[in-house]
Design a protein around this motif. Structure first.
Motif, PDB file in Angstrom:
ATOM      1  N   ALA A   6      19.628 -12.538   7.242  1.00  0.00           N
ATOM      2  CA  ALA A   6      19.749 -11.517   8.279  1.00  0.00           C
ATOM      3  C   ALA A   6      19.694 -10.148   7.621  1.00  0.00           C
ATOM      4  CB  ALA A   6      21.058 -11.683   9.040  1.00  0.00           C
ATOM      5  N   SER A   7      18.935  -9.241   8.239  1.00  0.00           N
ATOM      6  CA  SER A   7      18.834  -7.864   7.750  1.00  0.00           C
ATOM      7  C   SER A   7      18.952  -6.921   8.925  1.00  0.00           C
ATOM      8  CB  SER A   7      17.488  -7.624   7.072  1.00  0.00           C
ATOM      9  OG  SER A   7      17.336  -8.460   5.958  1.00  0.00           O
ATOM     10  N   ALA A  14      20.232  -4.226  16.057  1.00  0.00           N
ATOM     11  CA  ALA A  14      19.106  -5.164  15.996  1.00  0.00           C
ATOM     12  C   ALA A  14      19.044  -5.772  14.599  1.00  0.00           C
ATOM     13  CB  ALA A  14      17.798  -4.467  16.334  1.00  0.00           C
ATOM     14  N   THR A  16      17.152  -8.572  12.110  1.00  0.00           N
ATOM     15  CA  THR A  16      16.004  -9.437  11.878  1.00  0.00           C
ATOM     16  C   THR A  16      16.498 -10.682  11.174  1.00  0.00           C
ATOM     17  OG1 THR A  16      14.517  -7.547  11.699  1.00  0.00           O
ATOM     18  CG2 THR A  16      13.752  -9.646  10.770  1.00  0.00           C
ATOM     19  N   SER A  18      15.446 -14.380   9.482  1.00  0.00           N
ATOM     20  CA  SER A  18      14.305 -15.121   8.947  1.00  0.00           C
ATOM     21  C   SER A  18      14.790 -16.448   8.394  1.00  0.00           C
ATOM     22  CB  SER A  18      13.593 -14.311   7.858  1.00  0.00           C
ATOM     23  OG  SER A  18      14.454 -14.023   6.792  1.00  0.00           O
ATOM     24  N   ARG A  23      10.543 -15.815  12.222  1.00  0.00           N
ATOM     25  CA  ARG A  23      11.239 -14.544  12.336  1.00  0.00           C
ATOM     26  C   ARG A  23      11.670 -14.361  13.787  1.00  0.00           C
ATOM     27  NH1 ARG A  23      10.545 -15.384   7.851  1.00  0.00           N
ATOM     28  NH2 ARG A  23       9.560 -14.215   6.201  1.00  0.00           N
ATOM     29  N   LEU A  24      12.889 -13.877  13.968  1.00  0.00           N
ATOM     30  CA  LEU A  24      13.340 -13.513  15.303  1.00  0.00           C
ATOM     31  C   LEU A  24      14.355 -12.396  15.188  1.00  0.00           C
ATOM     32  CD1 LEU A  24      16.018 -15.860  16.658  1.00  0.00           C
ATOM     33  CD2 LEU A  24      14.663 -16.660  14.746  1.00  0.00           C
ATOM     34  N   THR A  25      14.703 -11.818  16.320  1.00  0.00           N
ATOM     35  CA  THR A  25      15.616 -10.692  16.343  1.00  0.00           C
ATOM     36  C   THR A  25      16.816 -11.017  17.206  1.00  0.00           C
ATOM     37  OG1 THR A  25      13.782  -9.146  16.084  1.00  0.00           O
ATOM     38  CG2 THR A  25      15.835  -8.240  16.916  1.00  0.00           C
ATOM     39  N   ASP A  27      20.357  -9.059  18.851  1.00  0.00           N
ATOM     40  CA  ASP A  27      20.793  -7.709  19.181  1.00  0.00           C
ATOM     41  C   ASP A  27      21.958  -7.799  20.151  1.00  0.00           C
ATOM     42  OD1 ASP A  27      20.862  -4.925  19.299  1.00  0.00           O
ATOM     43  OD2 ASP A  27      18.832  -4.705  20.088  1.00  0.00           O
ATOM     44  N   GLN A  37      16.959  -6.069  21.808  1.00  0.00           N
ATOM     45  CA  GLN A  37      15.725  -6.509  21.155  1.00  0.00           C
ATOM     46  C   GLN A  37      15.615  -8.028  21.085  1.00  0.00           C
ATOM     47  OE1 GLN A  37      13.217  -4.314  19.873  1.00  0.00           O
ATOM     48  NE2 GLN A  37      14.414  -2.966  21.198  1.00  0.00           N
ATOM     49  N   GLY A  38      16.741  -8.712  21.353  1.00  0.00           N
ATOM     50  CA  GLY A  38      16.752 -10.168  21.286  1.00  0.00           C
ATOM     51  C   GLY A  38      18.075 -10.685  21.806  1.00  0.00           C
TER      52      GLY A  38
END
Length: 139
Positions: A6-7, A14, A16, A18, A23-25, A27, A37-38
């Motif tokens: 997670a970043s 939000a 990111t 991986s 990849r998904l987001t 939020d 955003q997700g």
């Protein structure tokens, strides 16, 4: 074992995520200061339970050559009926196909033993290790 990175950057919440090539987001909602955003982290947790339930039941029915045409799984956090301080997960499963009573019962029993169900039910310890910026480069 599964592994996720997670970043988080300049957007307030939000994140990111991986895992392998995916990849998904994640939020938070706007009301919580996020930008939607997700899904929220709680929604991702519920999603993993719903996905695991769906995959496990479909895989088992396919292996048994049972007529499970599909299924729908809905999960939600709820308050315990006897103690409102306790949060529980309510899961509803709708099976589609010409299954008999024994097949239906077997699938519902299996739902209680899916990998994610077995991980969530007893709880799981979380070990946390801190790395400072310079240490992260070495990892």
């Amino acid at each position: 074992m599964s592994h996720v990175n997670a970043s988080i950057g300049s957007l307030p919440y939000a994140v990111t995520l991986s895992t392998g090539v995916h990849r998904l987001t994640a939020d938070e909602p706007v009301a919580m200061g996020g930008s939607e955003q997700g899904p929220t982290p709680h929604q991702l947790l519920l999603s993993s339970l719903a996905a695991c339930t769906s995959i496990t039941l479909k895989m088992y029915a396919t292996h048994q050559h049972w007529p499970l045409d599909g299924l729908d799984v809905t999960v939600a956090f709820a308050r315990d009926e006897d103690d409102e301080n306790i949060v529980v997960i309510d899961r509803t499963i709708a099976l589609h196909g010409d299954l008999d009573d024994a097949q239906t019962a077997a699938l519902l029993d299996l739902a209680e033993r899916t990998p994610v169900t077995l991980t969530i039910k007893p709880g799981m310890p979380v070990r946390t290790e801190l790395h400072r910026d310079a240490e992260l480069e070495e990892v």
